[in-house]
Design a protein around this motif. Structure first.
Motif, PDB file in Angstrom:
ATOM      1  N   GLU A  69      43.150  18.758   7.096  1.00 50.40           N
ATOM      2  CA  GLU A  69      43.390  20.046   6.452  1.00 50.40           C
ATOM      3  C   GLU A  69      42.192  20.507   5.628  1.00 50.40           C
ATOM      4  OE1 GLU A  69      45.170  16.705   3.968  1.00 50.40           O
ATOM      5  OE2 GLU A  69      45.112  17.338   6.059  1.00 50.40           O
ATOM      6  N   GLN A  70      41.273  19.589   5.286  1.00 47.71           N
ATOM      7  CA  GLN A  70      40.086  19.955   4.521  1.00 47.71           C
ATOM      8  C   GLN A  70      38.947  20.426   5.427  1.00 47.71           C
ATOM      9  OE1 GLN A  70      38.876  17.062   1.601  1.00 47.71           O
ATOM     10  NE2 GLN A  70      40.979  16.572   1.021  1.00 47.71           N
ATOM     11  N   LEU A  71      39.167  20.450   6.723  1.00 46.11           N
ATOM     12  CA  LEU A  71      38.139  20.885   7.663  1.00 46.11           C
ATOM     13  C   LEU A  71      38.288  22.366   8.013  1.00 46.11           C
ATOM     14  CD1 LEU A  71      38.086  17.816  10.085  1.00 46.11           C
ATOM     15  CD2 LEU A  71      36.617  18.274   8.122  1.00 46.11           C
ATOM     16  N   SER A  72      39.155  23.067   7.331  1.00 43.16           N
ATOM     17  CA  SER A  72      39.357  24.482   7.611  1.00 43.16           C
ATOM     18  C   SER A  72      38.313  25.314   6.882  1.00 43.16           C
ATOM     19  CB  SER A  72      40.767  24.907   7.173  1.00 43.16           C
ATOM     20  OG  SER A  72      40.925  24.666   5.780  1.00 43.16           O
ATOM     21  N   GLY A  73      38.288  26.619   7.164  1.00 48.19           N
ATOM     22  CA  GLY A  73      37.327  27.500   6.517  1.00 48.19           C
ATOM     23  C   GLY A  73      37.650  28.954   6.800  1.00 48.19           C
ATOM     24  N   ARG A  74      36.959  29.831   6.094  1.00 49.85           N
ATOM     25  CA  ARG A  74      37.143  31.269   6.263  1.00 49.85           C
ATOM     26  C   ARG A  74      35.879  31.939   6.781  1.00 49.85           C
ATOM     27  NH1 ARG A  74      42.427  31.776   6.697  1.00 49.85           N
ATOM     28  NH2 ARG A  74      43.516  30.621   5.058  1.00 49.85           N
TER      29      ARG A  74
ATOM     30  N   ALA B 156      37.555  27.593  30.055  1.00 49.19           N
ATOM     31  CA  ALA B 156      38.492  26.639  29.442  1.00 49.19           C
ATOM     32  C   ALA B 156      37.950  26.117  28.121  1.00 49.19           C
ATOM     33  CB  ALA B 156      38.764  25.487  30.403  1.00 49.19           C
ATOM     34  N   VAL B 157      36.670  25.766  28.082  1.00 49.81           N
ATOM     35  CA  VAL B 157      36.070  25.233  26.853  1.00 49.81           C
ATOM     36  C   VAL B 157      36.061  26.309  25.773  1.00 49.81           C
ATOM     37  CG1 VAL B 157      33.980  24.265  25.818  1.00 49.81           C
ATOM     38  CG2 VAL B 157      34.646  23.610  28.139  1.00 49.81           C
ATOM     39  N   ARG B 158      35.710  27.525  26.150  1.00 52.82           N
ATOM     40  CA  ARG B 158      35.675  28.616  25.172  1.00 52.82           C
ATOM     41  C   ARG B 158      37.065  28.872  24.607  1.00 52.82           C
ATOM     42  NH1 ARG B 158      33.763  31.890  28.279  1.00 52.82           N
ATOM     43  NH2 ARG B 158      35.566  33.206  28.753  1.00 52.82           N
ATOM     44  N   ALA B 159      38.072  28.872  25.461  1.00 56.24           N
ATOM     45  CA  ALA B 159      39.437  29.170  25.019  1.00 56.24           C
ATOM     46  C   ALA B 159      39.947  28.132  24.020  1.00 56.24           C
ATOM     47  CB  ALA B 159      40.371  29.253  26.224  1.00 56.24           C
ATOM     48  N   VAL B 160      39.762  26.856  24.334  1.00 53.71           N
ATOM     49  CA  VAL B 160      40.285  25.828  23.425  1.00 53.71           C
ATOM     50  C   VAL B 160      39.467  25.757  22.138  1.00 53.71           C
ATOM     51  CG1 VAL B 160      41.294  24.449  25.274  1.00 53.71           C
ATOM     52  CG2 VAL B 160      38.942  23.984  24.548  1.00 53.71           C
ATOM     53  N   ALA B 161      38.159  26.029  22.221  1.00 57.45           N
ATOM     54  CA  ALA B 161      37.330  26.016  21.016  1.00 57.45           C
ATOM     55  C   ALA B 161      37.725  27.158  20.079  1.00 57.45           C
ATOM     56  CB  ALA B 161      35.855  26.114  21.381  1.00 57.45           C
ATOM     57  N   VAL B 162      37.951  28.344  20.649  1.00 55.39           N
ATOM     58  CA  VAL B 162      38.382  29.479  19.832  1.00 55.39           C
ATOM     59  C   VAL B 162      39.723  29.175  19.169  1.00 55.39           C
ATOM     60  CG1 VAL B 162      39.207  31.867  19.933  1.00 55.39           C
ATOM     61  CG2 VAL B 162      37.092  31.224  21.112  1.00 55.39           C
TER      62      VAL B 162
ATOM     63  N   GLY C   7      41.500  28.625  10.427  1.00 53.61           N
ATOM     64  CA  GLY C   7      41.194  29.715   9.520  1.00 53.61           C
ATOM     65  C   GLY C   7      39.882  30.430   9.750  1.00 53.61           C
ATOM     66  N   TYR C   8      39.065  29.961  10.682  1.00 53.56           N
ATOM     67  CA  TYR C   8      37.776  30.604  10.933  1.00 53.56           C
ATOM     68  C   TYR C   8      37.960  31.921  11.689  1.00 53.56           C
ATOM     69  CZ  TYR C   8      35.654  26.123   9.674  1.00 53.56           C
ATOM     70  OH  TYR C   8      35.272  24.982   9.004  1.00 53.56           O
ATOM     71  N   ARG C   9      37.033  32.837  11.447  1.00 60.72           N
ATOM     72  CA  ARG C   9      36.964  34.048  12.255  1.00 60.72           C
ATOM     73  C   ARG C   9      35.974  33.775  13.373  1.00 60.72           C
ATOM     74  NH1 ARG C   9      35.518  40.165  10.079  1.00 60.72           N
ATOM     75  NH2 ARG C   9      35.880  41.260  12.057  1.00 60.72           N
ATOM     76  N   VAL C  10      36.414  33.886  14.615  1.00 58.71           N
ATOM     77  CA  VAL C  10      35.584  33.500  15.754  1.00 58.71           C
ATOM     78  C   VAL C  10      35.228  34.728  16.583  1.00 58.71           C
ATOM     79  CG1 VAL C  10      35.367  32.032  17.780  1.00 58.71           C
ATOM     80  CG2 VAL C  10      36.704  31.249  15.820  1.00 58.71           C
ATOM     81  N   LEU C  11      33.924  34.902  16.789  1.00 59.75           N
ATOM     82  CA  LEU C  11      33.412  35.924  17.705  1.00 59.75           C
ATOM     83  C   LEU C  11      33.004  35.196  18.981  1.00 59.75           C
ATOM     84  CD1 LEU C  11      31.071  37.766  15.167  1.00 59.75           C
ATOM     85  CD2 LEU C  11      33.489  38.269  15.658  1.00 59.75           C
TER      86      LEU C  11
END
Length: 418
Positions: A288-293, A304-310, A317-321
């Motif tokens: 839970e401490q590995l999250s971020g904004r 497949a790799v892009r989908a699971v990584a996003v 909690g990250y915003r992913v482009l």
């Protein structure tokens, strides 16, 4: 030595002429060693070409499998009957990752990240695992030398090489025996005996066993890929080849002393350094401490790799482009008005590759930290930057947790450096 005799006037005489051929024999032996090294190099290059051709797609498939398994496990209740099946699929994918990494390593295509290590720490860290590997009928003794110095190597590769040597020693003693692991700085006598560069300082990690030993014929082939004397299904023939490759990539050597019925000694030989050990990077372990904004620009051409990584990053909690290739990533970056905190990019992509993308965006967004993702590359410039610690790499295949750790680590590291 050539001797002739003659007899004149009733008197016998002899003429002996001696020719010192030591230098010629040494030259012939050196030539024979060079020819053998060339043959070995050609075999490794052939395997490397094959491994490189399939590893990129194979690692992407494994990364996708691991990622989707992780996403399912997060959603499934602990008592779900299907949970065991998903965990079994994940375990099989993890076995695939080990095979992939071994093949890349023995072919010298794996992307390594060497650091300065204390060999005594490496042996100590493996002690408990080694004792489980060998079983109760083999006595293990470790003898760690004082002031052995340090070495520059990839920690995981060196550990794997040592594990493989210990596994081979165990298999050579099916009825039990003695196994000793020793670290020591070499003196000039031992350096000469092992045919090492006498102008350098060396240290050794040795693995002794009291097993069956090897004949000269077997010793001549033990470092060849897929060569094994074990029964079918008992060994891949990659263990000693991997150790050979690890030493080669670390600027070291490997030697063997063995006698049938007596035992074997394997020598992992590395240049001895006086540098301080590279500090270990600690990461907050609670997931839970590995999250971020922060905002992450993710570039990956494999769907497949892009989908699971996003999904893995957005869930924390990250915003992913997300971008499908380098050109799309540059377009997204130029159109996005806010701050981008990290670029995560695959190395091998059609069109604009990962390093070219990172260079371009670093010019447009100075100070942008970059996390490369790949399992294989022929980009020598990038590999040199990884070796020198100028770039950061997450090797494929990886799990969702590994991705989250490295993203958090890279962002935090850039903040501290700034």
């Amino acid at each position: 030595m050539i001797t002739t005799s003659s007899r004149r006037l009733g008197r016998a005489s002899w003429l002996s002429v001696g020719i010192d051929i030591t230098a010629r024999r040494e030259a012939e032996q050196a030539l024979a060693r060079s020819e053998e090294q060339l043959r070995q190099s050609q075999k490794m290059e052939a395997i490397g070409t094959f491994a490189g051709g399939i590893s990129h797609d194979f690692n992407n498939l494994l990364t996708g499998m691991l990622g989707y398994c992780d996403l399912l496990l997060v959603q499934m209740p602990a008592d779900d009957r299907s949970r065991d099946d998903v965990e079994e699929i994940r375990a099989l994918a993890m076995r695939g990752t080990e095979l992939s990494r071994q093949i890349l390593s023995v072919s010298r295509r794996q992307m390594v990240q060497p650091t300065v290590l204390d060999p005594n720490d490496v042996v100590r860290g493996l002690d408990r695992l080694l004792r489980r590997v060998i079983g109760e009928n083999i006595e293990l003794v470790t003898t760690l030398g004082a002031d052995v110095g340090t070495v520059r190597a990839d920690m995981s590769q060196l550990e794997q090489a040592l594990l493989n040597l210990v596994s081979n020693a165990r298999d050579a003693m099916p009825g039990g025996g003695h196994l000793m692991i020793e670290t020591a700085a070499l003196d000039t006598t031992e350096t000469r005996r092992l045919s090492l560069d006498h102008e350098m300082e060396w240290l050794a990690i040795r693995v002794y066993d009291t097993g069956s030993g090897m004949s000269d014929e077997v010793k001549a082939h033990i470092f060849e890929p897929f060569y094994t004397t074990k029964e079918r299904g008992k060994g891949s023939g990659l263990g000693l080849t991997l150790a050979y490759s690890v030493m080669d990539q670390s600027g070291g050597e490997i030697r063997v002393d063995s006698e049938l019925g007596v035992g074997t000694t394997m020598h992992l030989l590395l240049p001895r350094l006086s540098e301080a050990v590279t500090p270990a990077i600690t990461v907050a372990e609670p997931p839970e401490q590995l999250s971020g904004r922060e905002t992450v620009l993710l570039t990956e051409d494999e769907d497949a790799v892009r989908a699971v990584a996003v999904a893995a990053l957005e869930r924390r909690g990250y915003r992913v482009l997300a971008a499908t290739d380098g050109e799309a990533a540059m377009a997204i970056s130029r159109a996005f008005p806010g701050r981008i905190d990290l670029l995560v990019t695959d190395v091998i992509m059609p069109g604009v590759g990962g390093r070219q993308l990172a260079d371009a965006l670093s010019r447009e967004r100075p100070g942008l930290p970059v996390l490369y993702v790949s399992g294989y590359t022929d980009d020598r410039a990038l590999m040199d930057e990884l070796v020198n610690g100028e770039r950061t790499l997450l090797s494929k295949p990886f799990t969702s947790l590994e991705l989250a750790r490295r993203v958090r680590q890279t962002i935090d590291g850039a903040l501290h450096a700034g």
